[in-house]
Design a protein around this motif. Sequence first.
Motif, short mmCIF file in Angstrom:
data_model
loop_
_atom_site.label_atom_id
_atom_site.label_comp_id
_atom_site.label_asym_id
_atom_site.label_seq_id
_atom_site.Cartn_x
_atom_site.Cartn_y
_atom_site.Cartn_z
N LYS A 1 0.83 -1.23 0.00
CA LYS A 1 0.00 0.00 0.00
C LYS A 1 0.85 1.27 0.00
N GLN B 1 15.32 -0.41 -1.83
CA GLN B 1 14.52 -0.93 -0.71
C GLN B 1 14.29 -2.43 -0.79
N HIS C 1 16.45 7.51 -2.07
CA HIS C 1 16.76 6.09 -1.79
C HIS C 1 17.89 5.60 -2.71
N GLY D 1 5.17 4.56 -3.70
CA GLY D 1 6.43 4.50 -4.45
C GLY D 1 7.32 3.41 -3.89
N LEU D 2 8.34 3.07 -4.66
CA LEU D 2 9.32 2.08 -4.20
C LEU D 2 10.59 2.26 -5.03
N GLU E 1 5.97 12.94 5.21
CA GLU E 1 6.39 11.75 4.46
C GLU E 1 6.35 10.51 5.33
N GLY E 2 6.19 9.39 4.66
CA GLY E 2 6.31 8.08 5.29
C GLY E 2 7.27 7.27 4.44
N CYS E 3 7.59 6.07 4.88
CA CYS E 3 8.52 5.23 4.11
C CYS E 3 8.23 3.77 4.43
N LEU E 4 8.14 2.96 3.38
CA LEU E 4 7.87 1.53 3.60
C LEU E 4 9.03 0.87 4.36
N TYR F 1 6.11 8.97 10.47
CA TYR F 1 5.75 10.04 9.52
C TYR F 1 6.33 11.34 10.05
N GLU G 1 12.08 8.95 -3.56
CA GLU G 1 12.62 7.72 -4.16
C GLU G 1 14.02 7.94 -4.73
O1 K1U Z 1 9.68 4.86 -0.73
C1 K1U Z 1 8.86 4.47 0.05
O2 K1U Z 1 9.19 4.00 1.11
C2 K1U Z 1 7.39 4.57 -0.28
C3 K1U Z 1 6.72 5.75 0.41
C4 K1U Z 1 6.69 6.90 -0.56
C5 K1U Z 1 6.34 8.25 -0.01
C6 K1U Z 1 5.23 8.47 0.80
C7 K1U Z 1 4.94 9.73 1.26
C8 K1U Z 1 5.74 10.80 0.91
C9 K1U Z 1 6.83 10.58 0.12
C10 K1U Z 1 7.13 9.31 -0.35
C11 K1U Z 1 5.32 5.32 0.81
O3 K1U Z 1 4.55 4.96 0.02
S1 K1U Z 1 4.94 5.42 2.49
C12 K1U Z 1 3.28 4.86 2.63
C13 K1U Z 1 2.24 5.74 2.03
O4 K1U Z 1 1.51 5.26 1.20
C14 K1U Z 1 2.06 7.17 2.33
C15 K1U Z 1 2.52 7.75 3.50
C16 K1U Z 1 2.34 9.10 3.74
C17 K1U Z 1 1.70 9.90 2.81
C18 K1U Z 1 1.22 9.32 1.65
C19 K1U Z 1 1.39 7.97 1.43
#
Ligand code: K1U
Length: 169
Positions: free
Chosen positions: A43, A51, A138, A46-47, A90-93, A99, A135
């Motif tokens: 979910k 990673q 990364h 991006g990736l 931002e979040g990150c998988l 966040y 990304e």
């Molecule tokens: O690269 C990754 O770890 C994926 C990451 C990408 C991202 C999310 C938010 C801001 C910048 C980059 C994610 O997908 S984290 C999970 C997510 O879906 C999400 C989290 C916060 C805001 C929007 C989406």
Amino acid sequence: MALLTLLFFPDARLQTVAKPVPTVDERVRRLVADMLETMYEAKGIGLAATQVDVHERVIVIDVSEQRDEAVVLINPQVVWTSSTTHLNEEGCLSVPGIYDGVERFDALTVSALDAMGQSRVVQAEGLLAVCIQHEMDHLLGKVFVEYLSPLKRNRIKKKMLKAQREEAR
Ligand code: K1U
Ligand code: ZN
């Protein structure tokens, strides 16, 4: 297609600088398909190949509501950035459950190859622009928590290591 195994912060392999893809061939297309499957399953929006412990310059992104507008960027290069920046959550998988705000360019233009090896130029703003910058970091071995204060980063590191220890039990 196959689900790939994600690396989690503070795994040192996340600091690896990715190399350019020499040729966009079947091997790279399989990697792209597997990364898309992994991103959708997790979910994420991006990736980066980093990673999933593949140290080549490959990114997949889908910021659409319907999850049907995949963007594939191979060997991406930034060609233009806006003069303005914005603090974005931002979040990150690779850092699940964390966040925080990171300052990013409001808009940028990147040139890259797509999954067919064709050159393309992407002009991005909003969430797509934020995600591309996240990304591309990364691919340079940089995780978003590196923008946070050492105090916050160390707290996150301890929290992640504790969660990983408990998971392994
Ligand atoms: O690269 C990754 O770890 C994926 C990451 C990408 C991202 C999310 C938010 C801001 C910048 C980059 C994610 O997908 S984290 C999970 C997510 O879906 C999400 C989290 C916060 C805001 C929007 C989406
Ligand atoms: Zn990330």
